[in-house]
Design a protein around this motif. Structure first.
Motif, PDB file in Angstrom:
ATOM      1  N   ASP A 130       0.838  -1.208   0.000  1.00 13.63           N
ATOM      2  CA  ASP A 130       0.000   0.000   0.000  1.00 13.63           C
ATOM      3  C   ASP A 130       0.868   1.251   0.000  1.00 13.63           C
ATOM      4  OD1 ASP A 130      -2.743  -1.204   2.129  1.00 13.63           O
ATOM      5  OD2 ASP A 130      -2.300  -1.444  -0.007  1.00 13.63           O
ATOM      6  N   LEU A 131       1.944   1.207   0.779  1.00  9.81           N
ATOM      7  CA  LEU A 131       2.846   2.363   0.855  1.00  9.81           C
ATOM      8  C   LEU A 131       3.538   2.588  -0.483  1.00  9.81           C
ATOM      9  CD1 LEU A 131       4.023   4.466   2.842  1.00  9.81           C
ATOM     10  CD2 LEU A 131       5.917   2.905   3.232  1.00  9.81           C
ATOM     11  N   ARG A 182       3.014   5.797  -2.906  1.00  7.47           N
ATOM     12  CA  ARG A 182       4.105   6.659  -3.362  1.00  7.47           C
ATOM     13  C   ARG A 182       4.116   6.791  -4.874  1.00  7.47           C
ATOM     14  NH1 ARG A 182       9.045   7.631  -0.338  1.00  7.47           N
ATOM     15  NH2 ARG A 182       8.432   7.731   1.839  1.00  7.47           N
ATOM     16  N   LEU A 183       3.740   5.712  -5.546  1.00  8.65           N
ATOM     17  CA  LEU A 183       3.732   5.747  -7.010  1.00  8.65           C
ATOM     18  C   LEU A 183       2.667   6.685  -7.539  1.00  8.65           C
ATOM     19  CD1 LEU A 183       4.308   1.984  -7.920  1.00  8.65           C
ATOM     20  CD2 LEU A 183       5.783   3.898  -8.542  1.00  8.65           C
ATOM     21  N   ILE A 184       1.489   6.684  -6.841  1.00  6.39           N
ATOM     22  CA  ILE A 184       0.407   7.542  -7.340  1.00  6.39           C
ATOM     23  C   ILE A 184       0.408   8.903  -6.668  1.00  6.39           C
ATOM     24  CG2 ILE A 184      -1.043   5.578  -7.987  1.00  6.39           C
ATOM     25  CD1 ILE A 184      -2.725   6.114  -5.480  1.00  6.39           C
ATOM     26  N   GLY A 185       1.377   9.130  -5.753  1.00  7.23           N
ATOM     27  CA  GLY A 185       1.533  10.451  -5.151  1.00  7.23           C
ATOM     28  C   GLY A 185       0.708  10.694  -3.907  1.00  7.23           C
ATOM     29  N   ASN A 186       0.059   9.638  -3.356  1.00 10.02           N
ATOM     30  CA  ASN A 186      -0.696   9.797  -2.113  1.00 10.02           C
ATOM     31  C   ASN A 186       0.245   9.469  -0.970  1.00 10.02           C
ATOM     32  OD1 ASN A 186      -2.461   9.865  -0.012  1.00 10.02           O
ATOM     33  ND2 ASN A 186      -3.611   8.053  -0.611  1.00 10.02           N
ATOM     34  N   LYS A 187       0.704  10.496  -0.240  1.00 12.57           N
ATOM     35  CA  LYS A 187       1.775  10.267   0.726  1.00 12.57           C
ATOM     36  C   LYS A 187       1.301   9.599   2.011  1.00 12.57           C
ATOM     37  CE  LYS A 187       5.256  13.558  -0.598  1.00 12.57           C
ATOM     38  NZ  LYS A 187       6.040  14.721  -0.255  1.00 12.57           N
ATOM     39  N   GLN A 188       0.085   9.900   2.437  1.00  9.83           N
ATOM     40  CA  GLN A 188      -0.310   9.400   3.755  1.00  9.83           C
ATOM     41  C   GLN A 188      -1.352   8.302   3.687  1.00  9.83           C
ATOM     42  OE1 GLN A 188      -3.103  11.157   6.495  1.00  9.83           O
ATOM     43  NE2 GLN A 188      -1.470  11.680   7.887  1.00  9.83           N
TER      44      GLN A 188
END
Lengths: 87, 432
Positions: free
Chosen positions: B395-396, B400-406
């Motif tokens: 999931d992490l 990160r790949l799609i730019g959702n950091k949290q």
């Protein structure tokens, strides 16, 4: 072939017994919990001890009072007997 | 060629797993050796700094009144304490209940955050509370916790050393008897706090600040910019920020507090998924800084790196197990020679981060008689954690790949199931 099958079966059997033995105490504790918690933390322990000590002090005090009463009653009984006895 | 690469990978995995095993054995022996010789620190009655206590609360109506009752009975000087309840966009009665207590006690106040400004996670709520706090030392408690009356004194006295940046206390599971899950969580906590944290404190390593039942020096955290709101585990992030800034983190094992553990496997998944993902985020953020820091000693760097990578460990163990099995089938001579690493791997495999030895000794030191008999059941929670950590990692990576950091914060729901296990609350009220 038969020997290796026998060896394999023995290994499986020993493994199963080992697993059962390993889990047996766990199942016993789960079914009949003797130590389910929660652990008393220090603050609660102190207050419980204080409560117990207070009760103990009360019991000791009552015991002393009862002893004193018994002694007084014995003295009174003896005195009465002395008064009543013809000299 | 491929076999050589797989063999090297297997050996590397086994060495890393062995390193964690050795670490846990060292920790356990260190704590055992120091049981009688290491008294709890004595209190300097002249050291009584001002304290702010932050209680972030989002929909905690079933538990908030209990902690506020406890807060009202703290033995610390009420003139030097302020309690800030952060009502973080609650849609239930949390805010109203907190306001009732604030009316009764002048050292309590409520900070309301509406749906627009609030509900953005614990880090954001804590930052809001930090902004309105005035105490020299700031303590944090989750809303489902029940602290002992002298917990503030016991945590705060560690701050007498000006080099101490944060202090962590010890949570104890209140609803331990509820079901098998809560009993296993209690065992995990025993290993983690009675042994792990205690050993790290004794050895001068980096005990972890857990974000609750603990506190920090306000000026240090303000200089660091407060809690990082992009982190799912802002407490672990703060631990390393404080350490990298050159300050110590201490563990106060006598500062104990009851907590309500999750009691369903679904809630356990959500909570541990957040912990694993957050911890991995912190690892990516701080691992290189820890490695290159000039302020950390070598042993602090080694243990810091092991701590940062700990949630990768279950995945590593699973991979080494699969790899080992494949190499045996492939007839690898290296694996045949290193057959002893298989039991080592298995030993850690069934240990759920800490070997049975650590948890067993921790339970013994706590004076427990039979709870450690349940340790074999930890195998099942370990399998579950392996899935959780693997999912968290993917999931992490995907985030990160799609730019959702949290990602979603996934707050743990507290229904007050621990309240029925409060053992002597009635007796306590009689003596207050």
């Amino acid at each position: 072939m038969i020997e290796s099958l026998f060896g394999f079966t023995t290994l499986v059997g020993i493994t199963c017994v080992a697993i059962i033995l390993m889990f047996l105490p766990a199942v016993v504790e789960l079914k009949k919990p003797q130590d389910a918690g929660p652990r008393l933390i220090l603050d609660f322990q102190k207050r419980t001890l204080s409560h117990a000590k207070l009760n103990l002090t009360n019991i000791e005090e009552e015991f002393k009072l009862e002893n004193q009463q018994i002694t007084r009653m014995t003295i009174i009984h003896v005195m009465e007997n002395l008064e009543a006895s013809p000299i | 060629m491929i076999n050589e690469i797989l063999e090297s990978t297997f050996i590397a995995f086994t060495l890393i797993i062995s390193l964690y095993l050795i670490r846990h054995f060292i920790f356990t022996f260190i704590v055992l050796r120091n049981v009688r010789t290491r008294p709890f620190s004595k209190q300097n009655v002249n050291y009584e700094p001002t304290v702010s206590i932050l209680i972030p609360a989002h929909n905690e109506e079933f538990v908030i009144s209990k902690i506020l009752e406890k807060m009202a009975r703290l033995s610390y000087d009420k003139e030097k304490i302020e309690i800030i309840i952060i009502d973080d966009a609650s849609s239930d009665e949390t805010g109203n209940i907190a306001e009732e207590y604030a009316k009764l006690y002048n050292f309590m106040k409520v900070l309301h955050r509406d749906a627009l400004t609030g509900g953005k996670g614990k880090a954001a709520a804590l930052n809001a509370g930090l902004g309105s706090s005035t105490g020299e030392i700031v303590l944090c408690f989750d809303a489902d916790y029940l602290p002992s009356s002298d917990i503030v004194t016991k945590i705060v006295r560690k701050f007498e050393d000006p080099n101490v940046g944060a202090v962590q206390g010890r949570p104890v599971v209140l609803n331990e008897p509820q079901n098998i899950l809560t009993r296993l969580i209690a065992l995990e906590r025993i290993g983690g706090y009675r042994i792990d944290q205690e050993a790290r404190d004794i050895l001068g390593l980096v005990p972890q600040f857990g974000g609750t039942v603990g506190g920090f020096r306000r000026t240090i955290v303000e200089c660091l910019g407060g809690f990082d709101e992009s982190m799912l585990t802002e407490d672990t992030d703060l631990t390393f920020q404080i350490s990298l800034a050159g300050y110590k983190i201490r563990y106060a094992g006598d500062a104990e507090c009851y907590e309500e553990a999750v009691h369903t496997w679904k809630a356990y998944w959500r909570q541990r998924h957040r912990w694993a993902k957050g911890h991995m985020q912190v690892c990516f953020k701080h691992a290189f800084k820890v490695l290159t820091s000039k302020k950390l000693k070598l042993r602090q760097k080694i243990d810091g790196l092991l701590l940062l990578h700990i949630y990768f460990l279950p995945v590593l163990i699973l991979l080494s197990f699969i790899l080992g099995a494949w190499l045996i089938i492939a007839g690898s001579p290296i694996v045949s020679a290193l057959w002893f690493t298989i039991p080592l791997s298995l030993y850690s495999f069934i240990g759920n981060y800490a070997p049975f030895f650590e948890i067993g000794i921790g339970a013994y030191l706590d004076g427990r008689k039979r709870t450690q008999w349940l340790m074999p059941f930890l195998i099942f929670s370990f399998f579950y954690n392996t899935l959780i950590c693997s999912k968290a990692f993917f999931d992490l990576a995907a985030g990160r790949l799609i730019g959702n950091k949290q990602g979603d914060w996934g707050k743990t729901e507290h229904l007050g199931s621990g309240n029925r296990y409060i053992p002597f609350l009635g007796a306590m009220e009689a003596y207050d």
